[in-house]
Design a protein around this motif. Structure first.
Motif, PDB file in Angstrom:
ATOM      1  N   ALA A 176      40.073  27.919  40.100  1.00 23.10           N
ATOM      2  CA  ALA A 176      40.069  29.043  39.084  1.00 23.10           C
ATOM      3  C   ALA A 176      38.621  29.925  39.608  1.00 23.10           C
ATOM      4  O   ALA A 176      38.965  31.234  39.070  1.00 23.10           O
ATOM      5  CB  ALA A 176      39.924  28.617  37.666  1.00 23.10           C
ATOM      6  N   ALA A 177      37.700  29.697  39.880  1.00 18.57           N
ATOM      7  CA  ALA A 177      36.726  30.444  40.429  1.00 18.57           C
ATOM      8  C   ALA A 177      36.247  29.858  41.852  1.00 18.57           C
ATOM      9  O   ALA A 177      35.937  28.631  42.065  1.00 18.57           O
ATOM     10  CB  ALA A 177      35.716  30.312  39.288  1.00 18.57           C
ATOM     11  N   GLN A 178      36.020  30.946  42.810  1.00 19.55           N
ATOM     12  CA  GLN A 178      35.557  30.677  43.946  1.00 19.55           C
ATOM     13  C   GLN A 178      34.980  31.662  44.462  1.00 19.55           C
ATOM     14  O   GLN A 178      35.238  32.866  44.501  1.00 19.55           O
ATOM     15  CB  GLN A 178      36.604  29.926  44.974  1.00 19.55           C
ATOM     16  CG  GLN A 178      37.823  30.772  45.199  1.00 19.55           C
ATOM     17  CD  GLN A 178      39.088  30.502  45.747  1.00 19.55           C
ATOM     18  OE1 GLN A 178      38.777  29.938  47.091  1.00 19.55           O
ATOM     19  NE2 GLN A 178      40.037  29.897  45.181  1.00 19.55           N
ATOM     20  N   VAL A 179      33.939  31.418  45.518  1.00 19.17           N
ATOM     21  CA  VAL A 179      33.197  32.398  46.265  1.00 19.17           C
ATOM     22  C   VAL A 179      33.369  31.942  47.928  1.00 19.17           C
ATOM     23  O   VAL A 179      33.116  30.694  47.927  1.00 19.17           O
ATOM     24  CB  VAL A 179      31.822  32.437  45.804  1.00 19.17           C
ATOM     25  CG1 VAL A 179      30.947  33.611  46.631  1.00 19.17           C
ATOM     26  CG2 VAL A 179      31.747  33.018  44.398  1.00 19.17           C
ATOM     27  N   LEU A 180      33.941  32.675  48.558  1.00 11.79           N
ATOM     28  CA  LEU A 180      33.747  32.369  50.199  1.00 11.79           C
ATOM     29  C   LEU A 180      33.112  33.494  50.813  1.00 11.79           C
ATOM     30  O   LEU A 180      32.973  34.659  50.559  1.00 11.79           O
ATOM     31  CB  LEU A 180      35.012  32.275  50.428  1.00 11.79           C
ATOM     32  CG  LEU A 180      36.297  33.209  50.268  1.00 11.79           C
ATOM     33  CD1 LEU A 180      37.294  33.209  51.205  1.00 11.79           C
ATOM     34  CD2 LEU A 180      37.124  32.748  48.880  1.00 11.79           C
ATOM     35  N   ALA A 240      34.679  36.982  45.871  1.00 11.78           N
ATOM     36  CA  ALA A 240      34.728  36.185  44.664  1.00 11.78           C
ATOM     37  C   ALA A 240      36.149  36.125  43.955  1.00 11.78           C
ATOM     38  O   ALA A 240      36.395  37.524  43.725  1.00 11.78           O
ATOM     39  CB  ALA A 240      33.617  36.227  43.882  1.00 11.78           C
ATOM     40  N   LEU A 241      36.822  35.116  43.527  1.00 11.25           N
ATOM     41  CA  LEU A 241      37.779  35.168  42.901  1.00 11.25           C
ATOM     42  C   LEU A 241      37.743  34.468  41.583  1.00 11.25           C
ATOM     43  O   LEU A 241      37.172  33.289  41.712  1.00 11.25           O
ATOM     44  CB  LEU A 241      38.997  34.566  43.609  1.00 11.25           C
ATOM     45  CG  LEU A 241      39.437  35.274  45.234  1.00 11.25           C
ATOM     46  CD1 LEU A 241      40.485  34.410  45.838  1.00 11.25           C
ATOM     47  CD2 LEU A 241      40.013  36.655  44.577  1.00 11.25           C
ATOM     48  N   GLY A 259      44.699  37.831  34.366  1.00  8.89           N
ATOM     49  CA  GLY A 259      45.204  37.688  35.870  1.00  8.89           C
ATOM     50  C   GLY A 259      43.745  37.385  36.659  1.00  8.89           C
ATOM     51  O   GLY A 259      42.793  36.932  36.257  1.00  8.89           O
ATOM     52  N   LEU A 260      44.222  37.317  38.046  1.00  9.64           N
ATOM     53  CA  LEU A 260      43.168  36.908  38.781  1.00  9.64           C
ATOM     54  C   LEU A 260      42.405  38.259  39.430  1.00  9.64           C
ATOM     55  O   LEU A 260      43.068  39.271  39.505  1.00  9.64           O
ATOM     56  CB  LEU A 260      43.994  36.262  40.138  1.00  9.64           C
ATOM     57  CG  LEU A 260      43.027  35.947  41.251  1.00  9.64           C
ATOM     58  CD1 LEU A 260      42.226  34.422  40.766  1.00  9.64           C
ATOM     59  CD2 LEU A 260      44.043  35.491  42.526  1.00  9.64           C
ATOM     60  N   TYR A 261      41.004  37.999  39.403  1.00  9.47           N
ATOM     61  CA  TYR A 261      40.253  39.451  39.878  1.00  9.47           C
ATOM     62  C   TYR A 261      39.492  38.783  40.778  1.00  9.47           C
ATOM     63  O   TYR A 261      38.902  37.698  41.234  1.00  9.47           O
ATOM     64  CB  TYR A 261      39.462  39.571  38.436  1.00  9.47           C
ATOM     65  CG  TYR A 261      40.114  40.303  37.315  1.00  9.47           C
ATOM     66  CD1 TYR A 261      40.300  41.560  37.308  1.00  9.47           C
ATOM     67  CD2 TYR A 261      40.624  39.296  36.639  1.00  9.47           C
ATOM     68  CE1 TYR A 261      40.907  42.156  36.037  1.00  9.47           C
ATOM     69  CE2 TYR A 261      41.435  39.939  35.468  1.00  9.47           C
ATOM     70  CZ  TYR A 261      41.574  41.271  35.064  1.00  9.47           C
ATOM     71  OH  TYR A 261      42.445  41.862  34.294  1.00  9.47           O
ATOM     72  N   ASP A 319      48.113  28.177  42.976  1.00  5.25           N
ATOM     73  CA  ASP A 319      49.179  28.207  44.253  1.00  5.25           C
ATOM     74  C   ASP A 319      48.135  28.982  45.171  1.00  5.25           C
ATOM     75  O   ASP A 319      48.879  29.599  46.037  1.00  5.25           O
ATOM     76  CB  ASP A 319      50.550  28.813  43.931  1.00  5.25           C
ATOM     77  CG  ASP A 319      51.150  27.688  43.064  1.00  5.25           C
ATOM     78  OD1 ASP A 319      51.250  26.502  43.417  1.00  5.25           O
ATOM     79  OD2 ASP A 319      51.877  28.026  42.196  1.00  5.25           O
ATOM     80  N   LEU A 320      46.998  29.239  45.143  1.00  4.93           N
ATOM     81  CA  LEU A 320      46.473  30.218  45.993  1.00  4.93           C
ATOM     82  C   LEU A 320      46.234  29.045  47.322  1.00  4.93           C
ATOM     83  O   LEU A 320      46.056  28.000  47.327  1.00  4.93           O
ATOM     84  CB  LEU A 320      45.049  30.325  45.715  1.00  4.93           C
ATOM     85  CG  LEU A 320      44.645  31.213  44.585  1.00  4.93           C
ATOM     86  CD1 LEU A 320      43.132  31.422  44.022  1.00  4.93           C
ATOM     87  CD2 LEU A 320      45.248  32.759  44.894  1.00  4.93           C
TER      88      LEU A 320
END
Length: 106
Positions: free
Chosen positions: A17-21, A33-34, A40-42, A91-92
């Motif tokens: 649900a939260a990630q930084v790559l 960052a998502l 929604g997804l930001y 489903d990312l």
């Protein structure tokens, strides 16, 4: 002389649900960052440790950067491989792919 399509690069994502790559693209390191919210997804984008964009709603087949004036060397979009739904974190990387296109159309 024929125009060649710019190849798309798939950005690897986790089903979180939260990630930084950080991803090396077009000669620079982009930090993405998502975050999944109830609406929604930001996405947020950094280039060279400078935040360029924040609060971008991720929608199916919609370019996220949209302006070369921001200094980013390309653009990103999500693709739903099973329809036309906007991405959700569950489903990312499988159903929802994040693609990068280098350069800007003339």
């Amino acid at each position: 002389m024929s125009a060649q399509a710019t190849p798309l690069v798939m950005v690897p994502l986790a089903q979180q649900a939260a990630q930084v790559l950080k991803v090396p693209l077009s000669g620079t390191v982009m930090q993405i960052a998502l975050r999944q919210r109830s609406t929604g997804l930001y996405a947020e984008f950094w280039q060279n440790d400078t935040r360029c964009l924040a609060g971008i709603l991720c929608q199916d087949r919609t370019w996220l950067i949209r302006s070369k004036a921001l200094g980013i060397a390309g653009d990103f979009c999500f693709i739903d491989t099973q329809g036309t739904q906007d991405p959700t974190y569950t489903d990312l990387g499988s159903r929802y792919l994040l693609l990068y296109r280098a350069g800007w159309p003339a």
